[in-house]
Design a protein around this motif. Structure first.
Motif, PDB file in Angstrom:
ATOM      1  N   LEU A 232       7.049  15.911  -0.022  1.00  0.00           N
ATOM      2  CA  LEU A 232       7.707  15.580  -1.289  1.00  0.00           C
ATOM      3  C   LEU A 232       7.834  16.808  -2.181  1.00  0.00           C
ATOM      4  CD1 LEU A 232       5.978  12.167  -2.088  1.00  0.00           C
ATOM      5  CD2 LEU A 232       8.374  12.518  -1.424  1.00  0.00           C
ATOM      6  N   ALA A 233       6.932  17.766  -1.996  1.00  0.00           N
ATOM      7  CA  ALA A 233       6.965  19.008  -2.769  1.00  0.00           C
ATOM      8  C   ALA A 233       7.894  20.048  -2.160  1.00  0.00           C
ATOM      9  CB  ALA A 233       5.553  19.584  -2.890  1.00  0.00           C
ATOM     10  N   GLY A 234       8.471  19.730  -1.005  1.00  0.00           N
ATOM     11  CA  GLY A 234       9.401  20.651  -0.365  1.00  0.00           C
ATOM     12  C   GLY A 234       8.770  21.638   0.601  1.00  0.00           C
ATOM     13  N   LEU A 235       7.497  21.444   0.940  1.00  0.00           N
ATOM     14  CA  LEU A 235       6.866  22.338   1.902  1.00  0.00           C
ATOM     15  C   LEU A 235       7.377  22.038   3.307  1.00  0.00           C
ATOM     16  CD1 LEU A 235       3.217  22.352   0.495  1.00  0.00           C
ATOM     17  CD2 LEU A 235       4.925  24.171   0.330  1.00  0.00           C
ATOM     18  N   PRO A 236       7.467  23.050   4.160  1.00  0.00           N
ATOM     19  CA  PRO A 236       8.015  22.856   5.502  1.00  0.00           C
ATOM     20  C   PRO A 236       6.986  22.317   6.487  1.00  0.00           C
ATOM     21  CG  PRO A 236       7.407  25.147   5.222  1.00  0.00           C
ATOM     22  CD  PRO A 236       7.156  24.462   3.888  1.00  0.00           C
ATOM     23  N   VAL A 237       7.486  21.882   7.630  1.00  0.00           N
ATOM     24  CA  VAL A 237       6.656  21.490   8.769  1.00  0.00           C
ATOM     25  C   VAL A 237       7.144  22.334   9.943  1.00  0.00           C
ATOM     26  CG1 VAL A 237       6.017  19.629  10.335  1.00  0.00           C
ATOM     27  CG2 VAL A 237       6.417  19.118   7.920  1.00  0.00           C
ATOM     28  N   PRO A 238       6.280  23.089  10.599  1.00  0.00           N
ATOM     29  CA  PRO A 238       4.880  23.305  10.231  1.00  0.00           C
ATOM     30  C   PRO A 238       4.772  24.242   9.034  1.00  0.00           C
ATOM     31  CG  PRO A 238       5.435  24.641  12.128  1.00  0.00           C
ATOM     32  CD  PRO A 238       6.665  23.824  11.820  1.00  0.00           C
ATOM     33  N   ARG A 239       3.551  24.378   8.532  1.00  0.00           N
ATOM     34  CA  ARG A 239       3.259  25.248   7.402  1.00  0.00           C
ATOM     35  C   ARG A 239       1.827  25.748   7.577  1.00  0.00           C
ATOM     36  NH1 ARG A 239       3.901  20.136   6.005  1.00  0.00           N
ATOM     37  NH2 ARG A 239       2.072  18.922   5.418  1.00  0.00           N
ATOM     38  N   PRO A 240       1.460  26.808   6.875  1.00  0.00           N
ATOM     39  CA  PRO A 240       0.077  27.292   6.997  1.00  0.00           C
ATOM     40  C   PRO A 240      -0.926  26.235   6.525  1.00  0.00           C
ATOM     41  CG  PRO A 240       1.458  28.942   5.937  1.00  0.00           C
ATOM     42  CD  PRO A 240       2.271  27.674   6.021  1.00  0.00           C
ATOM     43  N   CYS A 241      -2.064  26.200   7.162  1.00  0.00           N
ATOM     44  CA  CYS A 241      -3.160  25.331   6.752  1.00  0.00           C
ATOM     45  C   CYS A 241      -3.554  25.682   5.319  1.00  0.00           C
ATOM     46  CB  CYS A 241      -4.334  25.559   7.704  1.00  0.00           C
ATOM     47  SG  CYS A 241      -5.774  24.563   7.346  1.00  0.00           S
ATOM     48  N   CYS A 242      -3.862  24.672   4.513  1.00  0.00           N
ATOM     49  CA  CYS A 242      -4.261  24.889   3.124  1.00  0.00           C
ATOM     50  C   CYS A 242      -5.584  24.194   2.842  1.00  0.00           C
ATOM     51  CB  CYS A 242      -3.202  24.346   2.159  1.00  0.00           C
ATOM     52  SG  CYS A 242      -1.645  25.233   2.197  1.00  0.00           S
TER      53      CYS A 242
ATOM     54  N   ILE B  27       4.215   9.721  11.405  1.00  0.00           N
ATOM     55  CA  ILE B  27       5.254  10.703  11.106  1.00  0.00           C
ATOM     56  C   ILE B  27       4.671  12.106  11.286  1.00  0.00           C
ATOM     57  CG2 ILE B  27       6.792  11.581   9.303  1.00  0.00           C
ATOM     58  CD1 ILE B  27       6.706   8.653   8.150  1.00  0.00           C
ATOM     59  N   PRO B  28       5.296  12.954  12.106  1.00  0.00           N
ATOM     60  CA  PRO B  28       4.747  14.286  12.373  1.00  0.00           C
ATOM     61  C   PRO B  28       5.005  15.251  11.208  1.00  0.00           C
ATOM     62  CG  PRO B  28       6.775  13.997  13.600  1.00  0.00           C
ATOM     63  CD  PRO B  28       6.492  12.685  12.895  1.00  0.00           C
ATOM     64  N   CYS B  29       4.193  15.132  10.172  1.00  0.00           N
ATOM     65  CA  CYS B  29       4.408  15.909   8.947  1.00  0.00           C
ATOM     66  C   CYS B  29       3.215  16.768   8.561  1.00  0.00           C
ATOM     67  CB  CYS B  29       4.771  14.969   7.803  1.00  0.00           C
ATOM     68  SG  CYS B  29       3.521  13.717   7.453  1.00  0.00           S
ATOM     69  N   ARG B  30       2.162  16.757   9.373  1.00  0.00           N
ATOM     70  CA  ARG B  30       0.982  17.567   9.055  1.00  0.00           C
ATOM     71  C   ARG B  30       1.338  19.054   9.074  1.00  0.00           C
ATOM     72  NH1 ARG B  30      -4.453  16.304  10.394  1.00  0.00           N
ATOM     73  NH2 ARG B  30      -4.364  18.138  11.722  1.00  0.00           N
ATOM     74  N   TYR B  31       0.453  19.859   8.544  1.00  0.00           N
ATOM     75  CA  TYR B  31       0.677  21.300   8.506  1.00  0.00           C
ATOM     76  C   TYR B  31       0.983  21.863   9.900  1.00  0.00           C
ATOM     77  CZ  TYR B  31      -3.865  22.216  10.592  1.00  0.00           C
ATOM     78  OH  TYR B  31      -4.913  22.283  11.460  1.00  0.00           O
ATOM     79  N   ASP B  32       0.398  21.271  10.942  1.00  0.00           N
ATOM     80  CA  ASP B  32       0.574  21.758  12.306  1.00  0.00           C
ATOM     81  C   ASP B  32       1.744  21.088  13.030  1.00  0.00           C
ATOM     82  OD1 ASP B  32      -0.491  19.218  12.692  1.00  0.00           O
ATOM     83  OD2 ASP B  32      -2.286  19.919  13.724  1.00  0.00           O
ATOM     84  N   GLY B  33       2.524  20.301  12.303  1.00  0.00           N
ATOM     85  CA  GLY B  33       3.686  19.641  12.879  1.00  0.00           C
ATOM     86  C   GLY B  33       3.366  18.377  13.649  1.00  0.00           C
TER      87      GLY B  33
ATOM     88  N   SER C 160      -8.105  11.471   5.222  1.00  0.00           N
ATOM     89  CA  SER C 160      -9.353  12.094   4.778  1.00  0.00           C
ATOM     90  C   SER C 160      -9.300  13.613   4.918  1.00  0.00           C
ATOM     91  CB  SER C 160     -10.528  11.534   5.582  1.00  0.00           C
ATOM     92  OG  SER C 160     -10.365  11.852   6.954  1.00  0.00           O
ATOM     93  N   LYS C 161     -10.021  14.278   4.052  1.00  0.00           N
ATOM     94  CA  LYS C 161     -10.258  15.729   4.048  1.00  0.00           C
ATOM     95  C   LYS C 161      -9.057  16.584   3.669  1.00  0.00           C
ATOM     96  CE  LYS C 161     -13.666  15.018   7.681  1.00  0.00           C
ATOM     97  NZ  LYS C 161     -13.898  15.210   9.104  1.00  0.00           N
ATOM     98  N   SER C 162      -7.896  16.008   3.525  1.00  0.00           N
ATOM     99  CA  SER C 162      -6.672  16.741   3.220  1.00  0.00           C
ATOM    100  C   SER C 162      -6.701  17.309   1.803  1.00  0.00           C
ATOM    101  CB  SER C 162      -5.481  15.787   3.356  1.00  0.00           C
ATOM    102  OG  SER C 162      -4.359  16.220   2.647  1.00  0.00           O
ATOM    103  N   PRO C 163      -6.103  18.506   1.586  1.00  0.00           N
ATOM    104  CA  PRO C 163      -6.034  19.041   0.229  1.00  0.00           C
ATOM    105  C   PRO C 163      -5.100  18.231  -0.672  1.00  0.00           C
ATOM    106  CG  PRO C 163      -4.846  20.464   1.740  1.00  0.00           C
ATOM    107  CD  PRO C 163      -5.538  19.428   2.574  1.00  0.00           C
TER     108      PRO C 163
ATOM    109  N   TYR D 163       0.830  -1.188   0.000  1.00  0.00           N
ATOM    110  CA  TYR D 163       0.000   0.000   0.000  1.00  0.00           C
ATOM    111  C   TYR D 163       0.874   1.252   0.000  1.00  0.00           C
ATOM    112  CZ  TYR D 163      -3.950  -2.897   1.506  1.00  0.00           C
ATOM    113  OH  TYR D 163      -4.939  -3.837   1.586  1.00  0.00           O
ATOM    114  N   LEU D 164       0.340   2.317  -0.523  1.00  0.00           N
ATOM    115  CA  LEU D 164       0.869   3.656  -0.321  1.00  0.00           C
ATOM    116  C   LEU D 164       0.010   4.243   0.792  1.00  0.00           C
ATOM    117  CD1 LEU D 164       2.943   5.523  -1.863  1.00  0.00           C
ATOM    118  CD2 LEU D 164       0.929   6.638  -2.811  1.00  0.00           C
ATOM    119  N   VAL D 165       0.623   4.846   1.810  1.00  0.00           N
ATOM    120  CA  VAL D 165      -0.154   5.403   2.918  1.00  0.00           C
ATOM    121  C   VAL D 165       0.327   6.814   3.237  1.00  0.00           C
ATOM    122  CG1 VAL D 165      -0.666   3.143   3.940  1.00  0.00           C
ATOM    123  CG2 VAL D 165       1.349   4.409   4.719  1.00  0.00           C
ATOM    124  N   SER D 166      -0.583   7.620   3.751  1.00  0.00           N
ATOM    125  CA  SER D 166      -0.207   8.957   4.201  1.00  0.00           C
ATOM    126  C   SER D 166       0.757   8.837   5.378  1.00  0.00           C
ATOM    127  CB  SER D 166      -1.440   9.745   4.642  1.00  0.00           C
ATOM    128  OG  SER D 166      -2.285  10.037   3.554  1.00  0.00           O
ATOM    129  N   SER D 167       1.859   9.541   5.288  1.00  0.00           N
ATOM    130  CA  SER D 167       2.872   9.492   6.345  1.00  0.00           C
ATOM    131  C   SER D 167       2.313   9.869   7.709  1.00  0.00           C
ATOM    132  CB  SER D 167       4.033  10.430   6.001  1.00  0.00           C
ATOM    133  OG  SER D 167       4.733   9.960   4.887  1.00  0.00           O
TER     134      SER D 167
END
Length: 149
Positions: free
Chosen positions: A42-52, A11-17, A99-102, A2-6
């Protein structure tokens, strides 16, 4: 495999860290039965980052906008392509995504108003995976029963 969301794998990679660990998904990764990916990292966005959230502009085009008004569509598209590349290189035909992620949302996403309201739709990575024949499930209980029986 499977491919799974980290973030679901712990893995603490969400926008809120933070992560939103799903023990069953974390176990799949531990057993070598799943590959964790975060399209946004994978796109190079930082953690944390603004909610999108995905918003639809006046012409009907879908954009990924941050809560502070920055257009991050290009980055989200790049991350989606990287997730697809990883899935393709590993012969993956199923993904379990947040779920619900952009990026990862499948079936419903936040509506682009940053109000917590959800609407029908898919995140950028989920949509690209679906378009390329990969079955996308979320971490909800009904979908997890499809994975674990």
């Amino acid at each position: 495999m499977y491919l799974v969301s980290s973030c679901l794998a712990g893995i603490p990679c969400r926008y809120d860290g933070k992560s939103c660990t799903n023990p069953k998904i974390a176990e799949l990764v531990k057993q070598g039965k799943a590959i964790p990916v975060c399209p946004e990292l994978l796109a190079g966005l930082p953690v944390p980052r603004p909610c999108c959230e995905i918003v639809v502009d006046k012409s009907g085009k879908k954009k990924v906008m941050s809560a502070n008004g920055e257009d991050l569509t290009k980055e989200f598209d790049n991350g989606a392509r990287e997730a697809l590349r990883i899935a393709s290189e590993n012969g993956i035909t199923k993904a379990v995504l947040k779920s619900k992620s952009p990026s990862c949302g499948c079936g419903c996403i936040y509506d682009g108003t940053f109000s917590g309201r959800v609407i029908p739709g898919n995140g950028k990575a989920a949509q690209l995976l679906l378009e390329n024949g990969i079955e996308v499930l979320t971490e909800n209980e009904a979908d997890m029963q499809k994975v674990f029986g």
